[in-house]
Design a protein around this motif. Structure first.
Motif, short mmCIF file in Angstrom:
data_model
loop_
_atom_site.label_atom_id
_atom_site.label_comp_id
_atom_site.label_asym_id
_atom_site.label_seq_id
_atom_site.Cartn_x
_atom_site.Cartn_y
_atom_site.Cartn_z
N GLU A 295 -21.31 -34.02 30.05
CA GLU A 295 -22.14 -33.90 28.84
C GLU A 295 -21.46 -34.56 27.63
O GLU A 295 -22.11 -35.12 26.77
CB GLU A 295 -22.42 -32.43 28.53
CG GLU A 295 -23.46 -31.79 29.43
CD GLU A 295 -22.89 -31.43 30.80
OE1 GLU A 295 -21.65 -31.43 30.95
OE2 GLU A 295 -23.70 -31.17 31.71
N ILE B 138 -21.62 -38.34 27.87
CA ILE B 138 -22.95 -38.78 27.44
C ILE B 138 -23.08 -38.66 25.92
O ILE B 138 -23.60 -39.54 25.25
CB ILE B 138 -24.04 -37.96 28.16
CG1 ILE B 138 -24.02 -38.29 29.66
CG2 ILE B 138 -25.41 -38.24 27.57
CD1 ILE B 138 -24.87 -37.35 30.49
N ALA B 139 -22.59 -37.55 25.38
CA ALA B 139 -22.68 -37.34 23.93
C ALA B 139 -21.97 -38.47 23.19
O ALA B 139 -22.50 -39.06 22.24
CB ALA B 139 -22.08 -35.99 23.54
N ASN C 101 -23.76 -41.72 23.43
CA ASN C 101 -24.97 -41.67 22.60
C ASN C 101 -24.62 -41.89 21.14
O ASN C 101 -25.34 -42.58 20.41
CB ASN C 101 -25.65 -40.31 22.75
CG ASN C 101 -26.78 -40.34 23.76
OD1 ASN C 101 -27.54 -41.30 23.81
ND2 ASN C 101 -26.90 -39.30 24.56
N ILE C 102 -23.53 -41.28 20.71
CA ILE C 102 -23.09 -41.46 19.32
C ILE C 102 -22.70 -42.92 19.09
O ILE C 102 -23.02 -43.51 18.06
CB ILE C 102 -21.93 -40.49 18.99
CG1 ILE C 102 -22.44 -39.04 19.01
CG2 ILE C 102 -21.30 -40.82 17.64
CD1 ILE C 102 -21.35 -37.98 18.96
N HIS D 59 -24.41 -36.11 14.54
CA HIS D 59 -22.99 -36.37 14.80
C HIS D 59 -22.13 -35.30 14.14
O HIS D 59 -21.15 -34.83 14.69
CB HIS D 59 -22.57 -37.75 14.25
CG HIS D 59 -23.40 -38.88 14.76
ND1 HIS D 59 -23.35 -40.14 14.23
CD2 HIS D 59 -24.31 -38.94 15.76
CE1 HIS D 59 -24.18 -40.94 14.87
NE2 HIS D 59 -24.79 -40.23 15.81
N HIS E 231 -22.15 -32.15 16.04
CA HIS E 231 -21.33 -32.30 17.23
C HIS E 231 -19.84 -32.16 16.91
O HIS E 231 -19.13 -31.37 17.53
CB HIS E 231 -21.61 -33.68 17.86
CG HIS E 231 -20.76 -34.00 19.05
ND1 HIS E 231 -19.66 -34.83 18.96
CD2 HIS E 231 -20.83 -33.60 20.34
CE1 HIS E 231 -19.10 -34.92 20.15
NE2 HIS E 231 -19.80 -34.20 21.01
#
Lengths: 252, 165
Positions: free
Chosen positions: A36, A39-40, A43-44, A137, A140
């Motif tokens: 995860e 992927i995070a 993605n950022i 972001h 996160h």
């Protein structure tokens, strides 16, 4: 510098910061500690690439010499890059990445919240768009500062070390030179120095909640606005630009 | 065929058949990506707004638009990017949201003017399989930039949630 040159310079700085940070986040691809997070982080990275594309495309239009986003990203050397120093810092361990991103993300949310009111329509549009993404972001990185700081003894120590390490690169985000000042006065840009107190409050709140401390040493490193960088940027650009320079005009 | 013979309505009609490459149940018009279609100097000008700045699908939108225009006989269609106003999930109609849900993606919850997100509250996302509200976020970043990953605590299925931005 003419007004047009200043606007070009301003867009380059914004684009470079996002582009360099995008590359750093992309370096996490396949290295995340859990799927995860892998992927995070990628993605950022994509969000930052998107922001960089918008800024560099506009920079090219403002410059009016026909340079595209790719020309600007891949065919400029280290001294012609004007990204914030914090963006180019190596990823280090996961806590280092989180500390770097957290400091920048809090700044971005505040900065873009103001910049979306820019009198330059294109800049206002880019800012309104990017603001939506940097809020995610921020969520996160702030979540991870809390989890690691208020986590195990080891994660706490790593998070504290990371914050101590990144601290001296945070002042650079609030520096104002003649380009920034002229554009801020014209209602195009933002006076970053006015955001510093709010930024510090927000950062402090999360840091304290995470049982961490802000460093007392306030020595800050400067230079990005004149194209001066840490050793890390040259290595990063060499890797990032090698393909485009070896095969100019290559298409997928 | 010259542009004069094709009405802008026809162009809209064709655009409305282009599916989002990642969410094929809704079209790029329903998604709100296509902002405007106009004629400029005998050229069809299509204005689009990216959903996420770095969305990899944006390039596919462009290619699909140009291909479908060529099929209409329009060779020189131009695509223009417009960032203002910024794309928002508020533009998704109730019908599009329902299509997302049936497809297995939980639609964005509410309106973006809702400030809950900034206050740290997370939305209640209903499971797309069993409709339970007893769900949890696994990751704020899902299979694509526009989605978060959720799991239902009742039926244990994981599913995507279309972020409310």
């Amino acid at each position: 510098m003419t007004d047009k040159e200043m606007l070009f310079q301003y867009c380059l700085r914004m684009g470079d910061t996002h582009n360099v940070l995008a590359h750093r986040m992309g370096e996490w691809c396949t290295n995340g500690h859990i799927l995860e997070e892998d992927i995070a982080m990628t993605n950022i990275a994509l969000d930052h690439i998107g922001a960089a594309r918008a800024w560099l495309t506009y920079a090219g239009e403002v410059e009016g010499k026909g340079r595209t986003e790719d020309d600007l990203a891949y065919f400029r050397d280290e001294r012609a890059y004007f990204n914030m120093l914090i963006a180019e810092l190596p990823n280090g361990n996961f806590a280092d990445t989180i500390a770097r991103n957290f400091m920048f993300d809090v700044f971005s949310v505040l900065y873009y919240s103001e910049l979306q009111n820019s009198s330059d329509e294109t800049i206002a549009g880019i800012a309104a768009k990017v603001l939506k993404e940097v809020k995610y972001h921020y969520k996160h990185s702030a979540d991870w500062v809390l989890r690691l700081g208020d986590g195990t003894e080891e994660s706490h120590q790593k998070m504290q070390d990371a914050i101590d390490e990144v601290w001296r690169f945070t002042g650079n985000m609030f520096e104002m030179d003649v380009v920034d000042q002229t554009l801020a006065d014209a209602g195009v840009g933002v006076d970053a120095s006015e955001l510093q107190a709010t930024w510090l409050n927000l950062v402090q709140k999360t840091i304290e909640e995470a049982t961490l401390k802000l460093p007392e040493n306030n020595y800050m490193i400067s230079g990005s606005k004149e194209g001066m960088h840490t050793e890390a940027l040259g290595h990063m650009l060499a890797e990032m630009q090698s393909l485009a320079r070896a095969y100019p005009d290559a298409k997928w | 065929m010259t542009v004069e013979k094709i009405s802008l309505d026809t162009v809209w009609e064709v655009l409305n058949k282009i599916p989002d490459p990642e969410i094929p149940v809704i079209s790029i018009v329903e998604l709100g990506v296509v902002r405007d279609v106009s004629l400029e100097n005998d050229q069809v000008l299509i204005t689009i707004t990216p959903t996420y700045t770095g969305c990899p699908a944006t390039n596919i939108f462009e290619a699909d638009i140009l291909t479908s225009m060529k099929e209409l006989g329009i060779e020189n269609a131009q695509i223009k990017y417009q960032y203002q106003p910024a794309w928002t999930t508020d533009w998704l109609s109730e019908e599009s949201r329902e299509k997302l849900r049936v497809y297995g993606i939980a639609p964005p919850d509410g309106k973006t003017s809702d400030k809950r997100y900034l206050l740290g509250e997370t939305p209640t996302v209903k499971c797309v399989q069993c409709n339970s509200e007893n769900t949890r976020m696994i990751s704020p970043f899902g299979s694509t930039a526009c989605k978060s990953l959720y799991q239902c605590n009742e039926c244990l299925e994981t599913f995507d949630y279309f972020k409310c931005i």
